[in-house]
Design a protein around this motif. Structure first.
Motif, PDB file in Angstrom:
ATOM      1  N   GLU A  92       0.817  -1.216   0.000  1.00 54.06           N
ATOM      2  CA  GLU A  92       0.000   0.000   0.000  1.00 54.06           C
ATOM      3  C   GLU A  92       0.850   1.265   0.000  1.00 54.06           C
ATOM      4  N   VAL A  93       1.981   1.244   0.711  1.00 59.34           N
ATOM      5  CA  VAL A  93       2.805   2.454   0.801  1.00 59.34           C
ATOM      6  C   VAL A  93       4.275   2.195   0.502  1.00 59.34           C
ATOM      7  N   GLN A  94       4.650   0.936   0.301  1.00 59.04           N
ATOM      8  CA  GLN A  94       6.052   0.596   0.067  1.00 59.04           C
ATOM      9  C   GLN A  94       6.184  -0.364  -1.102  1.00 59.04           C
ATOM     10  N   THR A  95       7.398  -0.406  -1.655  1.00 56.34           N
ATOM     11  CA  THR A  95       7.692  -1.366  -2.720  1.00 56.34           C
ATOM     12  C   THR A  95       9.126  -1.848  -2.577  1.00 56.34           C
ATOM     13  N   ALA A  96       9.361  -3.064  -3.041  1.00 60.19           N
ATOM     14  CA  ALA A  96      10.700  -3.641  -3.083  1.00 60.19           C
ATOM     15  C   ALA A  96      10.932  -4.132  -4.501  1.00 60.19           C
ATOM     16  N   LEU A  97      12.174  -3.985  -4.977  1.00 55.07           N
ATOM     17  CA  LEU A  97      12.486  -4.309  -6.366  1.00 55.07           C
ATOM     18  C   LEU A  97      13.694  -5.232  -6.467  1.00 55.07           C
ATOM     19  N   ASP A  98      13.626  -6.147  -7.433  1.00 56.64           N
ATOM     20  CA  ASP A  98      14.749  -6.999  -7.799  1.00 56.64           C
ATOM     21  C   ASP A  98      15.054  -6.724  -9.260  1.00 56.64           C
ATOM     22  N   LEU A  99      16.304  -6.398  -9.568  1.00 59.11           N
ATOM     23  CA  LEU A  99      16.720  -6.111 -10.932  1.00 59.11           C
ATOM     24  C   LEU A  99      17.859  -7.029 -11.327  1.00 59.11           C
ATOM     25  N   GLU A 100      17.854  -7.446 -12.581  1.00 56.48           N
ATOM     26  CA  GLU A 100      18.937  -8.242 -13.139  1.00 56.48           C
ATOM     27  C   GLU A 100      19.491  -7.468 -14.320  1.00 56.48           C
ATOM     28  N   ILE A 101      20.789  -7.124 -14.247  1.00 55.31           N
ATOM     29  CA  ILE A 101      21.377  -6.271 -15.268  1.00 55.31           C
ATOM     30  C   ILE A 101      22.597  -6.913 -15.918  1.00 55.31           C
ATOM     31  N   VAL A 102      22.926  -6.419 -17.102  1.00 52.19           N
ATOM     32  CA  VAL A 102      24.154  -6.764 -17.806  1.00 52.19           C
ATOM     33  C   VAL A 102      24.964  -5.472 -17.872  1.00 52.19           C
ATOM     34  N   VAL A 103      26.197  -5.528 -17.377  1.00 54.72           N
ATOM     35  CA  VAL A 103      27.052  -4.352 -17.318  1.00 54.72           C
ATOM     36  C   VAL A 103      28.039  -4.382 -18.484  1.00 54.72           C
ATOM     37  N   GLU A 104      28.287  -3.225 -19.079  1.00 51.14           N
ATOM     38  CA  GLU A 104      29.266  -3.124 -20.151  1.00 51.14           C
ATOM     39  C   GLU A 104      30.670  -3.263 -19.564  1.00 51.14           C
TER      40      GLU A 104
END
Length: 161
Positions: A92-104
């Protein structure tokens, strides 16, 4: 409810009390509830992460491969490309995120991850009003200068024509 006291015109000390009922419940902006879907936060985070210098792509190798195939199929959607590599859990007031990235190659991974985290937190909090409690970043690959991009298919296109 607001009470007001009125003095009569007849000069008597008699007072009347009238009650005035206020309609609504405060400012219009506070009436009702706003919900934000996980996909909305994922799009915002995905775009913010891709804006960071040193981020080559998002998602695992398998998801990038499926995305490249889907983009080449007539009628295939590139909309999922924005959210590839991003998973959001929205409350309702918060969020959590998971990201998967490729770095140059050549960029300091810790610097890129820190910049991604900062950019994502700023964008999501500014656009949604949600508090971002965590942004977990997994670096799944490093894009080497001599690696072919997933979206390069010129040789395949020439061969097919």
């Amino acid at each position: 409810m607001t009470d007001t006291t009125h003095t009569g015109d007849s000069g008597s000390d008699e007072s009347r009390r009238t009650s005035v009922t206020k309609r609504g419940g405060g400012p219009a902006a506070t009436r009702g509830k706003t919900t934000i879907a996980d996909g909305v936060v994922e799009k915002i985070a995905g775009l913010a992460a891709r804006d960071v210098e040193g981020v080559h792509d998002m998602g695992s190798g398998l998801s990038r491969t499926f995305g490249a195939v889907r983009d080449r199929v007539p009628g295939g959607s590139s909309k999922s490309n924005v959210t590839r590599g991003v998973k959001a859990e929205v409350g309702e007031v918060q969020t959590a995120l998971d990201l998967e990235i490729v770095v140059e190659y050549g960029y300091a991974i810790s610097d890129v991850a820190g910049n991604v985290r900062e950019n994502v937190v700023n964008a999501v909090e500014r656009m949604t009003g949600l508090e971002v409690v965590e942004v977990n970043i997994a670096v799944s690959d490093v894009k080497l200068p001599d690696d072919e991009d997933d979206d390069e298919g010129d040789d395949d296109q020439r061969r097919l024509q």
